[in-house]
Design an enzyme around this catalytic site. Structure first.
Site, PDB file in Angstrom:
ATOM      1  N   ARG A   1      13.747 -28.127  -6.961  1.00 36.92           N
ATOM      2  CA  ARG A   1      12.949 -27.022  -7.510  1.00 36.92           C
ATOM      3  C   ARG A   1      11.613 -27.604  -7.947  1.00 36.92           C
ATOM      4  NH1 ARG A   1      15.690 -22.730 -11.345  1.00 36.92           N
ATOM      5  NH2 ARG A   1      14.068 -21.429 -10.426  1.00 36.92           N
TER       6      ARG A   1
ATOM      7  N   LYS B   1       9.367 -31.817 -21.383  1.00 33.77           N
ATOM      8  CA  LYS B   1       8.891 -30.706 -20.548  1.00 33.77           C
ATOM      9  C   LYS B   1       7.365 -30.685 -20.451  1.00 33.77           C
ATOM     10  CE  LYS B   1      12.987 -27.983 -21.240  1.00 33.77           C
ATOM     11  NZ  LYS B   1      13.614 -26.971 -22.102  1.00 33.77           N
TER      12      LYS B   1
ATOM     13  N   ALA C   1      15.349 -25.322 -17.300  1.00 32.32           N
ATOM     14  CA  ALA C   1      14.672 -26.619 -17.200  1.00 32.32           C
ATOM     15  C   ALA C   1      15.459 -27.764 -17.841  1.00 32.32           C
ATOM     16  CB  ALA C   1      13.290 -26.508 -17.842  1.00 32.32           C
TER      17      ALA C   1
ATOM     18  N   ASP D   1       9.235 -24.268 -18.823  1.00 37.80           N
ATOM     19  CA  ASP D   1       9.543 -25.119 -17.663  1.00 37.80           C
ATOM     20  C   ASP D   1       8.558 -26.270 -17.600  1.00 37.80           C
ATOM     21  OD1 ASP D   1      10.934 -22.451 -16.780  1.00 37.80           O
ATOM     22  OD2 ASP D   1      11.755 -24.102 -15.597  1.00 37.80           O
TER      23      ASP D   1
ATOM     24  N   ARG E   1      20.874 -24.043 -13.701  1.00 39.71           N
ATOM     25  CA  ARG E   1      19.494 -23.573 -13.831  1.00 39.71           C
ATOM     26  C   ARG E   1      19.025 -23.745 -15.275  1.00 39.71           C
ATOM     27  NH1 ARG E   1      20.133 -19.920 -16.928  1.00 39.71           N
ATOM     28  NH2 ARG E   1      17.893 -19.884 -17.203  1.00 39.71           N
TER      29      ARG E   1
ATOM     30  N   CYS F   1      14.073 -14.317 -20.308  1.00 38.92           N
ATOM     31  CA  CYS F   1      14.869 -15.227 -19.486  1.00 38.92           C
ATOM     32  C   CYS F   1      16.021 -15.817 -20.306  1.00 38.92           C
ATOM     33  CB  CYS F   1      13.986 -16.311 -18.866  1.00 38.92           C
ATOM     34  SG  CYS F   1      14.813 -17.190 -17.503  1.00 38.92           S
TER      35      CYS F   1
ATOM     36  N   LYS G   1       9.316 -18.661 -16.992  1.00 39.49           N
ATOM     37  CA  LYS G   1       9.803 -17.587 -16.116  1.00 39.49           C
ATOM     38  C   LYS G   1       8.773 -16.469 -15.926  1.00 39.49           C
ATOM     39  CE  LYS G   1      12.848 -17.447 -14.303  1.00 39.49           C
ATOM     40  NZ  LYS G   1      12.848 -17.888 -12.872  1.00 39.49           N
TER      41      LYS G   1
HETATM   42  C1  RUB Z   1      14.549 -20.598 -16.570  1.00 40.03           C
HETATM   43  C2  RUB Z   1      13.393 -20.468 -17.535  1.00 40.03           C
HETATM   44  C3  RUB Z   1      13.617 -20.977 -18.930  1.00 40.03           C
HETATM   45  C4  RUB Z   1      13.145 -22.430 -19.003  1.00 40.03           C
HETATM   46  C5  RUB Z   1      13.560 -23.106 -20.296  1.00 40.03           C
HETATM   47  O1  RUB Z   1      14.183 -20.321 -15.238  1.00 40.03           O
HETATM   48  O2  RUB Z   1      12.315 -20.069 -17.191  1.00 40.03           O
HETATM   49  O3  RUB Z   1      12.862 -20.235 -19.846  1.00 40.03           O
HETATM   50  O4  RUB Z   1      13.691 -23.158 -17.917  1.00 40.03           O
HETATM   51  O5  RUB Z   1      14.958 -23.164 -20.377  1.00 40.03           O
HETATM   52  P1  RUB Z   1      15.303 -20.400 -14.092  1.00 40.03           P
HETATM   53  P2  RUB Z   1      15.678 -24.233 -21.296  1.00 40.03           P
HETATM   54  O6  RUB Z   1      16.402 -19.468 -14.479  1.00 40.03           O
HETATM   55  O7  RUB Z   1      14.583 -19.979 -12.854  1.00 40.03           O
HETATM   56  O8  RUB Z   1      15.771 -21.838 -14.013  1.00 40.03           O
HETATM   57  O9  RUB Z   1      15.097 -24.066 -22.678  1.00 40.03           O
HETATM   58  O10 RUB Z   1      17.142 -23.866 -21.248  1.00 40.03           O
HETATM   59  O11 RUB Z   1      15.417 -25.577 -20.739  1.00 40.03           O
END
Ligand code: RUB
Length: 311
Positions: free
Chosen positions: A63, A232, A22, A196, A20, A127, A207
């Site tokens: 997703r 992203k 992004a 995300d 999990r 998150c 999140k």
């Molecule tokens: C994870 C979430 C993170 C982003 C960024 O949601 O919202 O803030 O994905 O993460 P979930 P990163 O747990 O539902 O996947 O910076 O690690 O890419």
């Protein structure tokens, strides 16, 4: 495990959130496509192309919200040669390049974002974002005496992963329930969250609950930063597309037994929300810290139009 089962296994791990975040789902998809392309046995380029398209679709459909996933798949799955071996090689190289660039981007975001953190700052995060954590751990590594307030992040409680990561780095961390965000905001110097997706207007999709942090930060005149790799940003939003907000199973919110006792109760579990650009001070990207108004330039200059309509 054969090539198809391996691909399906990665898709299943993304759907179930064993993999999990992004950034991590994007990298897992690139690895899965690379390995699938490596071992694909086909008789023609047409057959190769069909298999790759199906594999790309399988991964993208796991997703719906994190745009990092279709971006990674599009960047990996493209090839120009009509020769199977050359096309295979192109996909393998694309994947390797994406994985390397994603790793470099995290480091760059840490360096750029770390400069925005001052000695003594209290940071709030939500998150579990590796990009946001890169900023925080880099600042701490520079000798800045910082501490973090991490939100629990119901219903999946990713705040515990964040707390563990921070404690492993020796960073003083306090865990709060999501509803304590506004109460605690007066102690906070900067909010840093991940992303995300970033839309063309600079809106942030992250999140569920992120927009409440932004609202509370705005009210308290606290800095609100998001850390987002360029992959992203959403090219499709230039074409007017909406970013779909994932609704997950209600089992994550309430157990079956309790729900059975309340048969008329309607339960919802939206997994992400949208923070409008006016609540965001800066987006920390791997190509610089930019205001949300520059999202269009990031998409145009660093992603390109052509990745918008491939899958
Ligand atoms: C994870 C979430 C993170 C982003 C960024 O949601 O919202 O803030 O994905 O993460 P979930 P990163 O747990 O539902 O996947 O910076 O690690 O890419």
């Amino acid at each position: 495990m054969d090539q198809l089962s391996q691909l399906q296994d990665t898709a299943e791990k993304i759907t179930s959130m064993e993999i999990r975040g992004a950034g991590r789902i994007a990298k897992a998809a690139a690895v899965a496509l690379r390995d699938y392309a490596k071992s694909l046995e086909v008789g023609s380029i047409g057959e190769f192309s069909r298999h790759i398209e199906n594999a790309a679709k399988l991964l993208v459909d796991t997703r719906p919200t994190a745009v990092s996933l279709p971006n990674a798949v599009r960047l990996t799955a493209r090839y120009t040669s009509a020769d199977v071996e050359e096309a295979r090689e192109e996909i393998i190289n694309n994947a390797e390049q994406f994985i390397k660039q994603a790793g470099d981007a995290l480091q760059k975001i840490g360096e750029i974002g770390g400069r925005r953190i001052r000695d003594g700052d209290v940071i709030m995060t939500h998150c579990n974002s590796h990009a946001a954590l890169s900023v925080i751990t880099t600042a701490f590594g520079q000798g800045k005496d910082i501490s973090v307030i991490a939100t629990e992040t119901r219903p999946r409680r990713q705040g515990l992963l964040t707390s563990k990561h921070l404690l492993d780095h020796g960073i003083p961390t306090t865990l709060i329930v999501d509803s304590a965000v506004r109460y605690c905001m007066k102690e906070v110097d900067s909010v840093i969250v991940g992303a995300d997706a970033i839309a063309v207007n600079g809106a942030l999709v992250n999140k569920i609950g992120t927009s409440q942090l932004a609202l509370a930060a705005h009210e308290a005149r606290t800095n609100f930063l998001t850390a987002a790799e360029t992959y992203k940003f959403s090219p499709d939003t230039i074409l007017g597309e909406f970013i779909e907000i994932e609704e997950r199973s209600v089992d994550e919110v309430i157990d079956k037994e309790t729900l059975a006792g309340l048969p008329e109760l309607n339960v919802r579990n939206p997994a992400f929300d949208i923070t409008p650009p006016e609540y965001i001070d800066l987006i920390i990207t791997d190509v610089g810290a930019v205001p949300p108004g520059m999202a269009y330039s990031i998409i145009k200059d660093h992603l390109g139009w052509e990745i918008g309509d491939m899958v």
